[in-house]
Motif scaffolding. Structure first.
Motif, short mmCIF file in Angstrom:
data_model
loop_
_atom_site.label_atom_id
_atom_site.label_comp_id
_atom_site.label_asym_id
_atom_site.label_seq_id
_atom_site.Cartn_x
_atom_site.Cartn_y
_atom_site.Cartn_z
N LYS A 179 10.95 -18.93 -24.41
CA LYS A 179 9.42 -19.39 -24.47
C LYS A 179 9.21 -19.83 -25.89
O LYS A 179 8.12 -20.62 -25.87
N LEU A 180 10.29 -19.69 -26.73
CA LEU A 180 9.78 -20.26 -28.34
C LEU A 180 10.89 -21.63 -28.56
O LEU A 180 11.87 -21.66 -27.80
N SER A 181 10.34 -22.48 -29.19
CA SER A 181 11.14 -23.52 -29.68
C SER A 181 12.58 -22.94 -30.33
O SER A 181 12.77 -21.80 -30.52
N LYS A 182 13.46 -24.00 -30.28
CA LYS A 182 14.76 -23.50 -30.72
C LYS A 182 14.70 -23.35 -32.24
O LYS A 182 15.22 -22.08 -32.63
N GLU A 183 14.15 -24.02 -32.86
CA GLU A 183 13.90 -23.66 -34.41
C GLU A 183 13.18 -22.55 -34.83
O GLU A 183 13.64 -21.50 -35.63
N THR A 184 12.07 -22.13 -34.01
CA THR A 184 11.52 -20.96 -34.15
C THR A 184 12.43 -19.81 -33.83
O THR A 184 12.32 -18.73 -34.44
N TYR A 185 12.97 -19.76 -32.72
CA TYR A 185 13.81 -18.76 -32.22
C TYR A 185 15.11 -18.44 -33.24
O TYR A 185 15.28 -17.29 -33.51
N ASP A 186 15.55 -19.52 -33.69
CA ASP A 186 16.90 -19.42 -34.32
C ASP A 186 16.40 -18.73 -35.62
O ASP A 186 16.93 -17.67 -36.25
N LYS A 187 15.45 -19.01 -36.22
CA LYS A 187 14.73 -18.53 -37.69
C LYS A 187 14.29 -17.03 -37.30
O LYS A 187 14.46 -15.89 -38.10
N LEU A 188 13.52 -16.70 -36.10
CA LEU A 188 13.12 -15.44 -35.87
C LEU A 188 14.33 -14.45 -35.57
O LEU A 188 14.35 -13.43 -36.22
N LEU A 189 15.37 -14.83 -35.02
CA LEU A 189 16.48 -14.19 -34.66
C LEU A 189 17.06 -13.73 -36.31
O LEU A 189 17.54 -12.65 -36.41
N GLU A 190 17.46 -14.74 -37.03
CA GLU A 190 18.04 -14.55 -38.36
C GLU A 190 17.00 -13.51 -39.08
O GLU A 190 17.62 -12.44 -39.79
N LEU A 191 15.73 -13.68 -39.11
CA LEU A 191 15.02 -12.49 -39.81
C LEU A 191 14.97 -11.29 -39.19
O LEU A 191 15.13 -10.08 -39.70
N TYR A 192 15.11 -11.21 -37.97
CA TYR A 192 15.29 -9.78 -37.07
C TYR A 192 16.65 -9.37 -37.45
O TYR A 192 16.66 -7.94 -37.74
N LYS A 193 17.76 -10.17 -37.54
CA LYS A 193 19.06 -9.45 -37.83
C LYS A 193 18.92 -9.06 -39.41
O LYS A 193 19.64 -7.83 -39.74
N MET A 194 18.26 -9.63 -40.14
CA MET A 194 18.44 -9.39 -41.73
C MET A 194 17.57 -8.06 -41.79
O MET A 194 17.81 -7.13 -42.71
N ALA A 195 16.56 -7.76 -40.95
CA ALA A 195 15.53 -6.75 -41.06
C ALA A 195 16.37 -5.47 -40.51
O ALA A 195 16.37 -4.41 -40.96
N LYS A 196 17.01 -5.56 -39.26
CA LYS A 196 17.96 -4.57 -38.87
C LYS A 196 18.92 -4.11 -39.82
O LYS A 196 19.26 -3.03 -39.69
N GLU A 197 19.78 -5.01 -40.41
CA GLU A 197 20.73 -4.69 -41.25
C GLU A 197 20.06 -4.04 -42.53
O GLU A 197 20.66 -2.90 -43.17
N LYS A 198 18.81 -4.28 -43.09
CA LYS A 198 18.18 -3.45 -44.14
C LYS A 198 17.95 -2.27 -43.69
O LYS A 198 18.21 -1.29 -44.40
N ILE A 199 17.47 -1.98 -42.47
CA ILE A 199 17.00 -0.65 -41.79
C ILE A 199 18.35 0.32 -41.65
O ILE A 199 18.38 1.56 -42.18
N LYS A 200 19.34 -0.56 -41.29
CA LYS A 200 20.77 0.42 -41.28
C LYS A 200 21.16 0.64 -42.60
O LYS A 200 21.62 1.82 -42.76
N ASN A 201 21.07 -0.23 -43.66
CA ASN A 201 21.54 0.08 -44.73
C ASN A 201 20.72 1.26 -45.67
O ASN A 201 21.02 1.95 -46.37
N ASN A 202 19.62 1.54 -45.18
CA ASN A 202 18.58 2.34 -45.78
C ASN A 202 18.82 3.63 -45.09
O ASN A 202 17.91 4.68 -45.39
N SER A 203 19.30 3.75 -44.01
CA SER A 203 19.35 5.00 -43.08
C SER A 203 20.39 5.82 -43.91
O SER A 203 21.36 5.79 -44.37
#
Length: 87
Positions: free
Chosen positions: A63-87
């Motif tokens: 549904k999203l452009s490649k550029e938007t999707y790629d950046k969104l996925l990158e931000l999501y992975k960074m957020a998940k890693e941050k959550i994981k490290n703070n648990s």
């Protein structure tokens, strides 16, 4: 407690918040990409936060452009890693 805080934040988020955040992250959203992200965020935040959102990411990739999707996925992975490290 986390659920309450996150749910409250999600309830108050707007399309403008999404557009502005994207701009701050160097993403220029096309057409109705902000609306798509908004809808997925509102409906599926618990899946993204607690579960495996692979099927949702596949949908977003279509549904999203490649550029938007790629950046969104990158931000999501960074957020998940941050959550994981703070648990």
């Amino acid at each position: 407690m986390n659920d309450f805080i996150i749910q409250n934040y999600i309830n108050n988020i707007s399309l403008n918040n999404i557009t502005n955040y994207a701009k701050n992250e160097g993403i220029i959203l096309k057409d109705n990409e902000a609306k798509i992200i908004y809808e997925y965020l509102k409906k599926y935040w618990k899946v993204f936060y607690y579960d495996n959102p692979d099927y949702l990411l596949k949908e977003l990739k279509q549904k999203l452009s490649k550029e938007t999707y790629d950046k969104l996925l990158e931000l999501y992975k960074m957020a998940k890693e941050k959550i994981k490290n703070n648990s």
